[in-house]
Structures are given as C-alpha cells and as structure tokens.
Write an enzyme that holds these catalytic residues in place. Structure first.
Site, short mmCIF file in Angstrom:
data_model
loop_
_atom_site.label_atom_id
_atom_site.label_comp_id
_atom_site.label_asym_id
_atom_site.label_seq_id
_atom_site.Cartn_x
_atom_site.Cartn_y
_atom_site.Cartn_z
N MET A 1 -33.19 14.71 -6.36
CA MET A 1 -32.57 16.01 -6.13
C MET A 1 -33.65 17.01 -5.78
SD MET A 1 -31.44 19.23 -7.12
CE MET A 1 -32.02 19.39 -8.80
N CYS A 2 -33.33 17.94 -4.89
CA CYS A 2 -34.35 18.85 -4.38
C CYS A 2 -33.78 20.24 -4.17
CB CYS A 2 -34.90 18.35 -3.05
SG CYS A 2 -35.47 16.65 -3.06
N GLY A 3 -34.72 21.17 -4.03
CA GLY A 3 -34.39 22.48 -3.50
C GLY A 3 -34.94 22.53 -2.10
N HIS A 52 -38.75 21.33 -2.54
CA HIS A 52 -39.19 21.21 -3.93
C HIS A 52 -38.45 20.03 -4.54
CE1 HIS A 52 -40.88 25.22 -3.23
NE2 HIS A 52 -39.77 25.38 -2.52
N ASN A 76 -31.73 16.59 0.40
CA ASN A 76 -31.33 16.76 -0.98
C ASN A 76 -30.13 15.85 -1.20
OD1 ASN A 76 -30.79 17.64 -3.59
ND2 ASN A 76 -29.61 19.40 -2.88
#
Length: 634
Positions: A1-3, A52, A76
């Site tokens: 999972m990411c930003g 991120h 993401n």
C-alpha cells in the site's frame, strides 16, 4: 500500500519543486517504509511525482519507478489474481514491466483488465506526453484530483489536504474506468480533456448509454475548463465481475420455505435450510471462494521481520501480521474463522474492537493527573492507568459491539484454542474524538462530508490505529497492534441485503425491487465507502483488505438468484445475509450466526456521543472545523 501523488504545472509561476507540507505529511503516513520524489520537465509542463511505500510483499521497490524511455509509474495496489506474481516478487515492478512493453492504448487496457485486486495508479508515457490514472472497479484504493481554478495546474493524490476555507477542493476520481490526459495538448490549449476508457461487460450491454450517464455525473462538479469524453476508439476495460442475476422465482417466495414454521427457533430454521442438498452445495461453494479470497489477503506478508529465527519461535514473541475490524457480528466472525485456516497457527490474530464512551462522567482526580502527564493521546497509556481505566470505565464502554465482540472472542477461542486471539479493547473518550477528528480525521474523510461519513470515518480510524487494552481474567495490559494488514467485512451488507433499506425496498417492491437495491449498492460502493476507508486506515501505515469484494466472491454471489442470498420474509437476525449465516453455521459458529445487523456507528455508540438529532445524510459541520478556523483567522 502506498501514498502516491502527481502534481502537474502548466506555468512556471505555479511550479513547485516540492509538495505542500501538509499533503506530503499525509502521504508519508500512508507509506512509512520508503519516500521518493521525481521531477519530469518538458517545455510545456512539469510533473512532480511523489510516492511513499508501505512494504508488504517481495523486495522493497521504491517508487516512483522509471524506465530507460522516461516512463514513470506509481502504483497503490495489490495483484491477488489475474496477473502472475510470485511470492518473492513485487507487484509494482511486475505491473511496470507489463506497461513498459505496451505498444498502444489497447495494450494498456488489457493489462488493467487482467488485474484482480484493489488498485489505483498514475502512469506517465513520456514519448506521447500522456498521463494515465484510475482506480479499480470497486474503488478500493483512494485517488483524488484537484484542479487549480485558473487551469494552470492540477494534482492527483491518494489523500488530500486542507489549505484554505474553501470546500471540496479535492474530489474523488470516479471509479468509472481509466482516464488519460494529453499534457502537451492541455498546456497549449489551456483546456483539459479527460479521455475515459469505461468498464464494460463483454456481453451485449450498451456501453454508449452507460458512458453517457457516467459522463454527466463525472462532469457535474468539474471546472469549466475540464471536460470528459469517451475515447475516440470506443475502447473499454473488461469488467472484472459478472452481471447480477436478476431472475425472479416462478412460484411465490413463500413456497421456497413452506416447510419452515415461524414458531421455530432461529437455529433450527438455519438447520432446515442446510438439510436441503442444493442449499448445502451452494454454501460449500461460497465458503470455498471466500476462503480463497481471505487466503490471498493474509499470505505473502513480511512476518516477524525484526525477530531472530530462535526468538520468533518463543511463545508470546510472535506479533500479529493481520488484524480484523471486529464487532463480533456475522461478517467479522466469518472472516476471522477463515483467516484462522490460513495464518500460521503460532501467529496471533488481532481483533480490533472500538467503543465510544456512552456518556461523559466525572473522571477521578488521580486519573486526570495521569492523563495530564501524557504528552500525546496517541501514545499507549501506562499499565497502571490502564488498570484504573478498565476497572472504573468498563461500564461506560460496554457498548453493543463490545458485548458481541467478547462473545465472538469466546466462540473463536472454542473454534481454535491453540490460536492466540488478541481482543484489543479500543476505548475512545469524547475529548480524544474531538481532538483527533479536528487535527487528523477530517482531512481523511473529506471530500465526503456527511454525518455518516464522520461517524464511520472516526470509528474506523480509531479501530485501525489499534491502540487499546488486552483484558484477560488475570491481567490487564496496554497494547498496540502492529499488524500492517487489516481485514474488513465491507461488501457483505451491500451484496446480501444486510441493510434495513433492503428490507424496506423488499416490502414495497418485492424481489424485483430488492434486486435493484442490491445493484445500486454495488454501483455506488466506490463513492460512498471505499475511498474514505482506504484513506482512514492508510493513515496509520496499514492496508485495508476487503475479502467480500474479491472479484471471484462478487462474481459468485452475483450469479446466484437473490432468494439464495437472503430471505426477507424471515425476521431480522436470520433473513438478511442468510447465505452468510448458513456459512457461519457450517464453519462451527453458532451464536454469532444469529445476530441481527447493527451498523458500526450504532454498535460502537459513536452516533450517540454528540448530536442525536442529526440524520446520517446531513452535512456534518464537525468535519469542517479546521477550514472554518482558518477562515476566521485569515
């Protein structure tokens, strides 16, 4: 999972070499394991990419990723099926490899049509100046867009930020398909055209009619310089789930259950259903497809990364890798029972149970002193104060979900006594709710803004934070869940007639009306729930996973006639989500199989804490606190 984030500027005066501070902070909270930015400049525009990463599978792959031709990818998502990703591989790199080899737009669409799992992405094709972006069919990953009023810049981001008193600066990218923008053309014309590649069944469904409806809805809230059109080639993405079975029974519904007396106890009623051979086969198929969905979501995770091999084997040293939003209700109980099948038996499972204080009472003076010494309400309270809290405040937090949660814990312990089930009692006071809503949660819930969004958003944020107490007969201790993956039961009510509005629709319009209500629930789940929940849970550097919205689970349930999923001629606590209750009985769960549906905002009692006269659909002023304060001070 990411930003993930991409900020595009079409003018030097609006160009920034870094993201606005609050936005960057919000993105970093989603991806604590790697942060990186990349600037791509053209004579007509500049793109600042920021990513991120929360590392969950394979080798840590920092983003943004760039190939030798200057293409840039931000991902993401999780590939659970459709495209092969080995256990040791990272799906970001796999997806980028596929996209880099695409020769045309049809190839790009084919890649995303294959993927099963939640995703949002941003993909920059350098040679053509195209920026592609979008969300999966259900919108399980958040993606927002923001357009500068002068048309000189726009931004795509997993999460937004409030920078002024203006409302609705950020809007959710509709999960209507994939969008493409020609950045060079936009810079020259000063008008942005969003080309939409919509979802479509491979069957005879009329895509033009569907697309026109989508375009009207999408365009409604966009600035005048932004337009949405269907791509010229009329290309589309293949919908990952089959159409809803709308068939109606030839005989009246009552004859389906003619051998069931209304005087029978509910448990015996379920057993009568299971005595039917066809019903039993359907239940076994449902359990199997849901079990596989859960399995995909709890395996291939980094486990005990910080423990030496010998230390990891010691009793009590292993940490939970998976947590469940847990009320003790039928949805979370079935997920927990299936997760127990696939998670290593010596690994704990965290059951996150949130409760809001039912009423404010005078707090003992000695406890106020202890609280005043705590620098941050986000810290785990001391063990000494936890004993005082559980002794004095247990009744205050004895909300319905806490009661059913404790009962559910006993059922799970009986189901598998070898498993360590960490029942995490998360207690939230009005003071803490108001403080953290103002400083953190309101940013995440927006652009959604209703009372219901406030209640559920706050409840899910505190639950997924995982800070609470483990209460056992001989011990009370503070606890913080470090599980990076959080399973949630969302999607069960929408598909299985779990809401009271399903029963109202059935009573007025019969099975035909019920079918239409279920179809509507699935169509709008991306805009009503999932983006918000992804932003709220992701704020803790954790990933939300939705087994009931696995593509194969949805396709299976959609293939069944509605009366095999629910029977609303039966009373609450048995008729809604009937197929799930029968599955629970087959899994060895008994008491929880008979619990009526109870919405999270009522089960946790957050809906009773502040204004009891509000309607769920009202706009919530509490979500606007920060922006109003800034407006007053400016």
């Amino acid at each position: 999972m990411c930003g993930i984030c991409c900020s595009v500027s079409f003018s030097l005066e609006h160009f920034r070499e870094d993201l606005e501070k609050d936005l960057l902070c919000n993105l970093k909270r989603r991806g604590p394991d790697s942060s990186k930015q990349l600037l791509k400049s053209d004579v007509n525009y500049q793109c600042l990419f920021s990513a991120h990463v929360l590392h969950l599978r394979g080798f840590l792959t920092a983003q943004p990723v760039e190939d030798e031709r200057g293409n840039v990818f931000l991902w993401n998502g999780e590939v659970f099926n459709g495209i092969k990703v080995e256990a040791e591989e990272n799906d970001t790199q796999i997806m980028f490899n596929y996209l880099s080899s695409c020769k045309n737009e049809s190839d790009v669409l084919s890649v995303f049509s294959e993927v099963q799992g939640p995703w949002s992405f941003i993909y920059y094709q350098a040679s053509s100046h195209y920026l592609w972006f979008g969300r999966d069919f259900f919108g399980r990953r958040s993606l927002l867009w923001h357009f500068n009023n002068l048309g000189k810049s726009f931004c795509l981001s997993s999460v937004g930020s409030q920078t002024s008193g203006e409302a609705n600066q950020w809007q959710e990218v509709p999960a209507s398909g994939i969008f493409k923008v020609d950045l060079k053309s936009t810079a020259i014309s000063r008008r942005m055209v969003l080309k939409l590649y919509p979802w479509k069944y491979i069957s005879s469904e009329n895509v033009i009619e569907d697309s026109v409806n989508n375009l009207t809805q999408i365009s409604a809230d966009l600035p005048t310089f932004v337009s949405v059109t269907i791509n010229e080639a009329k290309l589309y993405l293949e919908k990952p789930v089959g159409p809803l079975n709308m068939i109606l029974p030839q005989a009246p519904l009552e004859t389906q259950c003619s051998n069931i007396s209304s005087d029978l106890p509910r448990r015996e009623t379920l057993q009568i259903f299971l005595s039917d051979r066809h019903t039993k086969e359907v239940i076994q198929q449902f359990i199997e497809v849901l079990s596989i969905a859960v399995k995909r979501r709890v395996l291939c995770l980094p486990r005990d990364e910080n423990l030496a091999p010998k230390e990891a084997l010691k009793p009590g040293c292993r940490m939970a890798s998976v947590a469940i939003l847990f009320s003790g209700g039928i949805d979370s109980m079935v997920i927990a029972a299936l997760a127990d099948r696939h998670i290593p038996v010596d690994e704990p499972i965290d059951l996150l149970n949130v409760a809001f204080r039912t009423k404010e009472q005078t707090v003992p003076a000695n406890l106020n002193k202890k609280r005043s010494k705590q620098k941050n309400h986000c810290e785990i309270p001391s063990e000494e104060s936890s004993k005082c809290l559980t002794a004095d405040d247990d009744k205050l937090f004895s909300v319905p979900d806490r009661i059913t949660g404790r009962a559910g814990l006993k059922e799970l312990q009986a189901l598998n006594p070898s498993r360590t089930w960490n029942f995490v009692e998360i207690n939230v006071s009005l003071e803490e709710l108001q403080k953290l809503r103002r400083t953190r949660i309101c940013h995440l819930v927006q652009p959604l803004d209703t009372v219901l969004d406030d209640s559920i958003g706050c409840a899910v944020w505190f639950a997924s934070r995982g800070i609470g107490w483990l209460v056992t007969p001989g011990e009370v201790k503070s606890y913080k869940s470090n599980a990076k993956v959080i399973l949630t039961g969302i999607g069960a009510d929408e598909q299985l007639a779990g809401y009271s509005r399903h029963r109202v629709r059935f009573q007025k319009h019969g099975l035909e009306g019920l079918n239409k209500e279920i179809m509507m629930e699935l169509d709008r789940i991306s805009s009503r729930n999932l983006g918000r929940d992804d932003r709220v849970i992701g704020d803790h550097g954790k990933e939300a996973r939705f087994p009931f919205l696995d593509e194969n689970v949805v396709s299976f349930l959609s293939s069944l006639p509605v009366w095999e999923k629910a029977d609303l001629t039966l009373p609450r606590g048995i008729g809604e989500k009937l197929i799930l209750r029968l599955a629970a009985v087959e899994l060895g769960l008994t008491a929880s199989a008979l619990l009526p549906k109870r919405a999270m905002q009522f089960g946790s009692r957050i809906a009773k804490m502040e204004n009891n006269n509000e309607k769920a659909s009202d706009k919530c002023g509490r979500l606007q606190i920060v922006s109003l304060e800034k407006e007053i001070n400016s």
